[in-house]
Design a protein around this motif. Structure first.
Motif, mmCIF file in Angstrom:
data_model
loop_
_atom_site.group_PDB
_atom_site.id
_atom_site.type_symbol
_atom_site.label_atom_id
_atom_site.label_comp_id
_atom_site.label_asym_id
_atom_site.label_seq_id
_atom_site.Cartn_x
_atom_site.Cartn_y
_atom_site.Cartn_z
ATOM 1 N N SER A 269 43.669 39.052 40.746
ATOM 2 C CA SER A 269 44.418 38.610 40.160
ATOM 3 C C SER A 269 44.683 40.005 39.235
ATOM 4 O O SER A 269 45.863 40.646 38.777
ATOM 5 C CB SER A 269 44.381 37.596 38.941
ATOM 6 O OG SER A 269 43.692 36.444 39.877
ATOM 7 N N LEU A 270 43.718 41.320 38.937
ATOM 8 C CA LEU A 270 43.996 42.195 38.798
ATOM 9 C C LEU A 270 44.741 42.987 39.562
ATOM 10 O O LEU A 270 45.792 43.412 38.556
ATOM 11 C CB LEU A 270 42.077 42.668 38.290
ATOM 12 C CG LEU A 270 41.740 42.128 37.031
ATOM 13 C CD1 LEU A 270 39.983 43.068 37.241
ATOM 14 C CD2 LEU A 270 42.486 42.922 35.550
ATOM 15 N N LEU A 271 44.655 42.918 40.030
ATOM 16 C CA LEU A 271 45.565 44.418 40.681
ATOM 17 C C LEU A 271 47.340 43.525 41.541
ATOM 18 O O LEU A 271 48.152 44.530 41.492
ATOM 19 C CB LEU A 271 44.921 44.427 42.155
ATOM 20 C CG LEU A 271 43.393 44.318 42.874
ATOM 21 C CD1 LEU A 271 43.044 44.721 43.937
ATOM 22 C CD2 LEU A 271 43.540 46.188 41.727
ATOM 23 N N LEU A 272 46.832 42.038 41.527
ATOM 24 C CA LEU A 272 48.698 41.736 41.890
ATOM 25 C C LEU A 272 49.545 40.548 41.177
ATOM 26 O O LEU A 272 50.832 41.259 40.894
ATOM 27 C CB LEU A 272 48.027 40.887 43.433
ATOM 28 C CG LEU A 272 47.376 41.233 43.793
ATOM 29 C CD1 LEU A 272 47.852 39.755 45.520
ATOM 30 C CD2 LEU A 272 47.814 42.266 44.820
ATOM 31 N N ALA A 273 48.866 40.446 39.726
ATOM 32 C CA ALA A 273 48.911 39.094 39.369
ATOM 33 C C ALA A 273 50.782 40.526 38.108
ATOM 34 O O ALA A 273 50.809 41.675 37.978
ATOM 35 C CB ALA A 273 48.892 39.178 37.730
ATOM 36 N N PRO A 274 52.333 40.049 38.968
ATOM 37 C CA PRO A 274 53.259 40.027 38.255
ATOM 38 C C PRO A 274 53.483 41.174 37.928
ATOM 39 O O PRO A 274 53.846 42.633 37.285
ATOM 40 C CB PRO A 274 54.494 39.293 38.266
ATOM 41 C CG PRO A 274 54.152 38.040 38.669
ATOM 42 C CD PRO A 274 52.251 37.922 38.574
ATOM 43 N N ARG A 275 53.213 40.951 35.774
ATOM 44 C CA ARG A 275 53.550 41.853 34.569
ATOM 45 C C ARG A 275 52.639 42.366 34.620
ATOM 46 O O ARG A 275 52.248 43.432 34.229
ATOM 47 C CB ARG A 275 54.130 40.515 33.811
ATOM 48 C CG ARG A 275 54.982 39.943 33.621
ATOM 49 C CD ARG A 275 55.682 39.254 32.446
ATOM 50 N NE ARG A 275 54.512 38.555 31.826
ATOM 51 C CZ ARG A 275 53.977 38.789 30.531
ATOM 52 N NH1 ARG A 275 54.682 39.979 29.540
ATOM 53 N NH2 ARG A 275 53.818 38.281 29.959
ATOM 54 N N ARG A 276 51.378 42.209 34.700
ATOM 55 C CA ARG A 276 50.010 42.887 33.679
ATOM 56 C C ARG A 276 48.773 43.426 35.031
ATOM 57 O O ARG A 276 48.308 44.413 35.528
ATOM 58 C CB ARG A 276 48.905 41.326 33.436
ATOM 59 C CG ARG A 276 49.381 41.417 31.965
ATOM 60 C CD ARG A 276 48.558 40.474 31.590
ATOM 61 N NE ARG A 276 47.218 40.731 31.253
ATOM 62 C CZ ARG A 276 46.577 40.561 30.532
ATOM 63 N NH1 ARG A 276 47.781 41.466 29.183
ATOM 64 N NH2 ARG A 276 45.073 41.029 29.866
ATOM 65 N N GLY A 277 49.420 42.806 36.274
ATOM 66 C CA GLY A 277 48.539 43.618 38.056
ATOM 67 C C GLY A 277 48.843 45.201 37.728
ATOM 68 O O GLY A 277 49.498 44.971 37.167
ATOM 69 N N THR B 81 35.440 50.517 33.950
ATOM 70 C CA THR B 81 36.296 50.948 34.714
ATOM 71 C C THR B 81 37.135 49.973 34.053
ATOM 72 O O THR B 81 38.652 49.942 33.783
ATOM 73 C CB THR B 81 35.984 51.186 36.289
ATOM 74 O OG1 THR B 81 35.277 51.674 35.935
ATOM 75 C CG2 THR B 81 37.428 51.035 37.065
ATOM 76 N N LEU B 82 36.165 48.533 34.429
ATOM 77 C CA LEU B 82 37.711 47.479 34.652
ATOM 78 C C LEU B 82 38.172 47.006 32.587
ATOM 79 O O LEU B 82 39.421 46.892 32.386
ATOM 80 C CB LEU B 82 36.381 46.039 34.402
ATOM 81 C CG LEU B 82 36.961 45.359 35.891
ATOM 82 C CD1 LEU B 82 35.523 44.449 35.733
ATOM 83 C CD2 LEU B 82 37.957 44.820 36.797
ATOM 84 N N THR B 83 37.269 47.652 31.840
ATOM 85 C CA THR B 83 37.986 47.704 29.989
ATOM 86 C C THR B 83 39.251 48.617 30.271
ATOM 87 O O THR B 83 39.911 48.129 29.398
ATOM 88 C CB THR B 83 36.580 47.567 29.839
ATOM 89 O OG1 THR B 83 35.558 47.202 29.779
ATOM 90 C CG2 THR B 83 36.710 47.750 27.879
ATOM 91 N N ARG B 87 43.128 45.598 30.801
ATOM 92 C CA ARG B 87 43.677 44.256 31.356
ATOM 93 C C ARG B 87 42.149 42.887 30.904
ATOM 94 O O ARG B 87 42.382 42.365 30.933
ATOM 95 C CB ARG B 87 43.857 44.116 32.948
ATOM 96 C CG ARG B 87 44.946 44.322 33.138
ATOM 97 C CD ARG B 87 46.023 45.307 32.210
ATOM 98 N NE ARG B 87 47.029 45.610 33.241
ATOM 99 C CZ ARG B 87 47.691 46.904 33.027
ATOM 100 N NH1 ARG B 87 46.993 47.905 32.395
ATOM 101 N NH2 ARG B 87 48.627 46.693 33.631
ATOM 102 N N LEU B 88 40.769 43.281 30.917
ATOM 103 C CA LEU B 88 40.576 42.548 29.815
ATOM 104 C C LEU B 88 39.103 43.839 29.025
ATOM 105 O O LEU B 88 38.746 44.717 29.189
ATOM 106 C CB LEU B 88 38.418 42.772 31.613
ATOM 107 C CG LEU B 88 39.654 41.765 32.471
ATOM 108 C CD1 LEU B 88 38.660 42.563 33.273
ATOM 109 C CD2 LEU B 88 39.241 41.132 32.960
ATOM 110 N N ARG B 89 39.002 42.466 28.086
ATOM 111 C CA ARG B 89 37.880 42.710 27.277
ATOM 112 C C ARG B 89 36.308 43.393 27.539
ATOM 113 O O ARG B 89 36.301 42.758 28.915
ATOM 114 C CB ARG B 89 37.857 41.780 25.956
ATOM 115 C CG ARG B 89 38.940 41.190 25.577
ATOM 116 C CD ARG B 89 38.950 41.881 24.468
ATOM 117 N NE ARG B 89 40.604 41.806 23.372
ATOM 118 C CZ ARG B 89 41.577 42.205 22.950
ATOM 119 N NH1 ARG B 89 41.485 43.554 22.604
ATOM 120 N NH2 ARG B 89 42.602 41.599 22.959
ATOM 121 N N ASP B 90 35.552 43.890 26.842
ATOM 122 C CA ASP B 90 34.293 44.458 27.888
ATOM 123 C C ASP B 90 33.337 42.783 27.920
ATOM 124 O O ASP B 90 32.823 43.302 28.903
ATOM 125 C CB ASP B 90 34.098 45.613 27.219
ATOM 126 C CG ASP B 90 33.716 45.021 25.282
ATOM 127 O OD1 ASP B 90 33.926 43.357 24.714
ATOM 128 O OD2 ASP B 90 33.376 45.449 24.833
#
Lengths: 379, 299, 267
Positions: A269-277, B81-83, B87-90
């Motif tokens: 989802s992180l990689l592919l979602a259309p708006r936030r991906g 890296t994720l933070t 897209r994500l909070r820590d």
């Protein structure tokens, strides 16, 4: 396959896993949005002593009392956490970690206490650490259904206040909502979700079931309702998939398989979602790059030179990048090939600069004039 | 059996070493507001322990410890890296990374290491009761392997904290100023967490990966409530952790329960006492202020 | 290349910023900043929320990566001038429950020049006590910092910068959330420092007091709207341009429709 699906144990496993996925997905969505993702972790670890207490009270591996006990110690740990942070200078992270680890330590002590007294059997209590889907019986499912039903009903009844509290707690308090009570209720409902999953996913990994579906759904949906629904669906998907895999490969604990699946869903989802991906975002940037004409970049250089009152003004590439929100290197190289700009250096601690040539200035001035004619001279 | 290989001595000393080194590093973690990184690191090292075992057939030894510790550092790196993707909070990033690494470790053990001493329950809960069985001979003295590993890690941890005390303190209190003064807080942070990972790996034999968190967080949190100086906070945290080991051992012996669990649990009463003392003081102050205030109104 | 590393560039200026751009993500936080501040002035930086005021200080101190441009302090880079610069961050940027005392916090200002391994001793403590005396806090030197009031905490922060004996002092909203007495004593201290010939740059939020406090002013809103001696730049027009609506980064031939321009608060 049909024969396999008709298998009684497998039916139980899949039903239970779907239930866990839905309930933890729904409540996880709130936890993720409210930045309380790790609350589920603390609640799950702190549920272990409750599992043991429930077992001791019932004298057998009876799911109803085990879940009741787990719920009790989970909520007690949450209340202690609130007391610690509200009444002392201890911060939330330390309170969470303290309750998580002390709860787990107490659980381990009680677990060995039961085991060494050989209460009937070892009772398979340590399957609560990592979860064991295959051991799920139909009788185990009923208390799970009751708990999940209570939690879902709670979310449905309190939908509006929960939504308001999630997006703007200050405003919610101003409008007279009992925010403190709502927070406690939400915590209790997250504890319900955690307890539902103990049997199949286990205390150590239940946290991922709370976080991963919510984090995944957040990438796809802008609205809370959409996010909660999708989170439930994704949670069920991970639960059923993981339950199946571990039931078919008996050496594998269920919890880890479910968690890896849920994590995979979140990463995709992180990689592919259309708006936030990340990939679509990268693609859009790339697209924008190829559609940002070299003329526009030249124009930026031209305007900067004009503002600094010096046609020979050297513009650092980082400034052009920042202005256009992308890497402008390809366009600048093209411009250089056409003889409109030349690379330059300025200070030793700075990056590459670019300078307009005489043809470049003429070209940019002409472009500016054309645009002005086309768009009018503004207000 | 005599000396360091005596069961009671081995168990007590190993437990104390775990407690002292964990709370030494943990004090800075608690003060930085990063306590849950202890959770993340200690779970994530299971992946490294399983890999190191697969590759070398051993779980102890300097190479294995360093290698397994890398997976703790990897977890921190992945969380950051994720933070950074925003897209994500820590908190969600932490909760996504460590269960995944832990699960990967459990599955590796499930699949490849079914009948050896490395099973997931040992890793989770430790076997401090058996540390005296596995010994090495050092200068003619028999030393339990886990105790030796913990002692080495304690020396490394203490050397780091003593040598970089100023930089650690400023990086914890005010990282911006530390960077402005040229004290490289980012580097200090990573060295600190690498040592914490290494200490967790060395400790897993004794108390397991989850109980390790207790020693990292609870004694420092207790000392934090009772002291006014960083140095006294650290010393008190180490004393409380060291005291928890024999206390827990006694309880475990008396009730016949998990020694590691009892040692970890023994840190709890200190926290409750400190909390009670704080509340009592707040109540006293409120009363001295002469008001009709309840303690909760003044705390 | 115009300059070699290590060779001074604009050494007569306390602060020289040229072409500075800093961006967070896709948007510039500071864009094409040129700024020259002579030694010995007490300068205020004003601008609306999100104008990049704190970012400007952090860029000067090398705490955020620069997309473009350079910064020189008395002709040299910040890394070469570390010891001549003091920084007072926003009070809310640290956790005041940290177990330490006022004098200890002030001693932290000396950590940079003490090198990595030397421990603070009597000499450092004496210097820290003197700095606390300068801000009228010597009586509370051994107080735990959480027991200090907001104004006292701010004064401890200022003492921590003073103990470095900086030639250039950067302060981020030092008057935010402090009582009137503290505010007056802070401005007295800053005035005294300026009379000693030091240069002070203050991020400030209160337009009421700008004229009384500063002799140099920087209007900032992602770009530098205006900068110079206060008498020549403190105008209603500059206030309007800084606080009224959006600022165009570049005039790209396509002009925006003028937004509703708020009347700037009268000085």
């Amino acid at each position: 396959m049909p024969g396999l699906l008709a298998d009684y144990t497998l039916q139980n496993v899949m039903l239970g896993a779907a239930l866990i996925g839905v309930i933890s997905g729904v409540l996880g969505a709130f936890a993720v949005l409210r930045r309380q993702s790790l609350l589920g972790d603390a609640l799950a670890h702190a549920a272990l002593p409750g599992v043991c207490i429930g077992f001791m009270m019932a004298g057998a591996r009876e799911m109803g009392s085990i879940m009741g006990g787990a719920l009790f110690t989970g909520v007690a740990a949450a209340l202690l956490m609130v007391a610690l942070t509200r009444n002392t200078r201890l911060k939330m992270d330390a309170a969470l970690a303290a309750m998580l680890s002390l709860g787990f330590a107490l659980g381990v002590v009680l677990l060995t206490w039961i085991q060494r007294r050989g209460g009937a059997s070892q009772a398979g209590l340590d399957s609560f650490l990592f979860g064991q889907a295959a051991a799920t019986t139909r009788a185990d499912l009923y208390p799970m259904m009751i708990l999940a039903g209570i939690a879902l009903l709670g979310v449905a009844l309190l939908w509006k206040p929960l939504k308001l509290m999630t997006f703007d707690p200050d405003f919610a308090a101003v409008t007279g909502l009992p925010v403190q009570w709502l927070e406690r209720l939400l915590t209790a409902m997250i504890a319900l979700a955690v307890v539902t999953g103990l049997q199949m996913v286990g205390v150590v990994l239940m946290t991922a079931m709370i976080i991963a579906p919510g984090a995944a759904a957040r990438q796809w949906c802008g609205s809370l309702l959409g996010m909660v629904v999708l989170s439930a669906v994704l949670g069920a998907l991970a639960g059923v998939g993981g339950g199946l895999v571990s039931a078919l490969a008996p050496g594998l604990s269920t919890g880890p398989v479910v968690v890896l699946l849920a994590t995979l869903i979140a990463l995709l989802s992180l990689l592919l979602a259309p708006r936030r991906g990340l990939i679509p975002a990268w693609w859009r940037r790339r697209h924008r790059r190829s559609h940002t004409s070299t003329d526009r970049i030249l124009q930026t250089l031209y305007e900067l030179a004009r503002e600094h009152g010096d046609w020979r003004y050297r513009v650092e590439q980082g400034a052009v990048d920042a202005y256009h929100g992308m890497i402008t290197e390809p366009q600048l190289s093209t411009l250089a090939d056409r003889g409109l700009v030349v690379p330059a250096q300025h200070m030793p601690d700075e990056g590459r600069h670019w300078q307009l040539t005489e043809t470049g200035v003429a070209h940019a001035a002409e472009y500016a004039q054309r645009r002005r004619r086309r768009f009018g001279n503004g207000a | 059996m005599t000396g360091l290989a005596d069961p009671t001595v081995a168990i007590l000393l190993t437990g104390m070493l775990v407690g002292v080194s964990a709370s030494l590093l943990g004090s800075f973690l608690v003060l930085r507001g990063n306590s849950m990184l202890a959770d993340a690191i200690s779970h994530s090292i299971l992946f490294g322990i399983a890999l190191a075992w697969l590759l070398t057939g051993q779980t102890s030894g300097p190479v294995q410890i360093a290698g397994a510790a890398l997976s703790g550092v990897l977890a921190v790196y992945l969380i950051e890296t994720l933070t950074r993707t925003r897209r994500l909070r820590d908190d969600a990033a932490i909760g996504l990374v460590f269960p995944a690494l832990f699960s990967a470790g459990v599955i590796l053990i499930n699949v490849f290491a079914r009948d050896v001493h490395l099973d997931e329950h040992t890793v989770l809960l430790g076997e401090i009761g058996f540390v005296w069985l596995d010994t090495v001979t050092l200068g003619g003295i028999e030393v339990p392997r886990a105790m030796l590993a913990m002692a080495v890690m304690l020396v490394l941890d203490a050397a780091f904290v003593l040598a970089f005390y100023k930089a650690l303190k400023l990086a914890t209190f005010d990282p911006d100023l530390a960077r402005a003064l040229g004290l490289a807080p980012g580097l200090i942070f990573y060295v600190h967490l690498s040592l914490l990972s290494g200490t967790a790996v060395a400790a897993f034999d004794a108390v397991g990966v989850v109980l390790f968190i207790t020693f990292v967080v609870v004694p420092p949190a207790t000392a934090y409530l009772l002291t006014r100086r960083l140095s006294s906070m650290i010393v008190l945290a180490m004393i409380l952790a060291a005291a928890s080991a024999p206390l827990g051992y006694a309880v475990a012996f008396w009730l016949d329960v998990s020694i590691g669990g009892a040692m970890a649990l023994a840190t709890g009463p200190f926290l409750l006492l400190a909390y009670g003392w704080r509340r009592w003081r707040a109540w006293q102050q409120a009363r001295a202020a002469g008001g009709l205030q309840s303690p909760s109104a003044s705390a | 290349m115009d300059h070699e590393l290590g060779q001074p560039h604009e050494p007569d200026l306390a602060l020289h910023v040229e072409d500075l751009t800093v961006s967070y993500g896709d948007r510039p936080a500071l864009w094409d900043i040129d700024l020259n501040i002579p030694p010995g002035v007490l300068a205020g930086v004003i601008g609306p929320n999100g104008a990049g005021k704190s970012t400007l200080l952090k860029a000067i101190l090398g705490l955020v990566p620069l997309s473009a441009g350079h910064v020189r302090l008395f002709g040299h880079t910040y890394a070469e001038q570390r010891r001549r610069v003091g920084y007072v961050p926003q009070r809310s940027s640290v956790d005041w429950d940290f177990p330490t005392t006022a004098v200890d916090v002030v001693t932290m200002g000396l950590y940079g020049r003490m090198g990595w391994f030397r421990w603070p001793g009597r000499r450092e403590r004496d210097r820290a006590l003197r700095a606390l005396e300068e801000v009228g806090m010597d009586a509370l030197a051994d107080r735990q910092i959480s027991e200090l009031s907001g104004g006292q905490q701010q004064r401890v922060f200022i003492a921590r910068a003073l103990v470095q004996q900086p030639d250039l002092l950067l302060l981020d909203e030092p008057m935010a959330g402090v009582d009137a007495t503290t505010e007056r004593s802070i401005i007295d201290i800053l005035g005294r420092l300026r009379r000693e010939g030091r240069t002070i740059i203050v991020v400030h939020h209160d337009l009421q007091t700008v004229q009384r406090y500063f002799d140099w002013l920087i209007f900032l809103n992602v770009r530098v709207i205006a900068a110079g001696p206060i008498d020549s730049v403190y105008t209603a027009r500059n206030l309007r341009r800084t606080y009224g609506g959006q600022v165009a980064l570049l005039d790209e031939g396509r002009q925006r429709n003028g937004g509703p321009e708020d009347a700037g608060p009268a000085g």
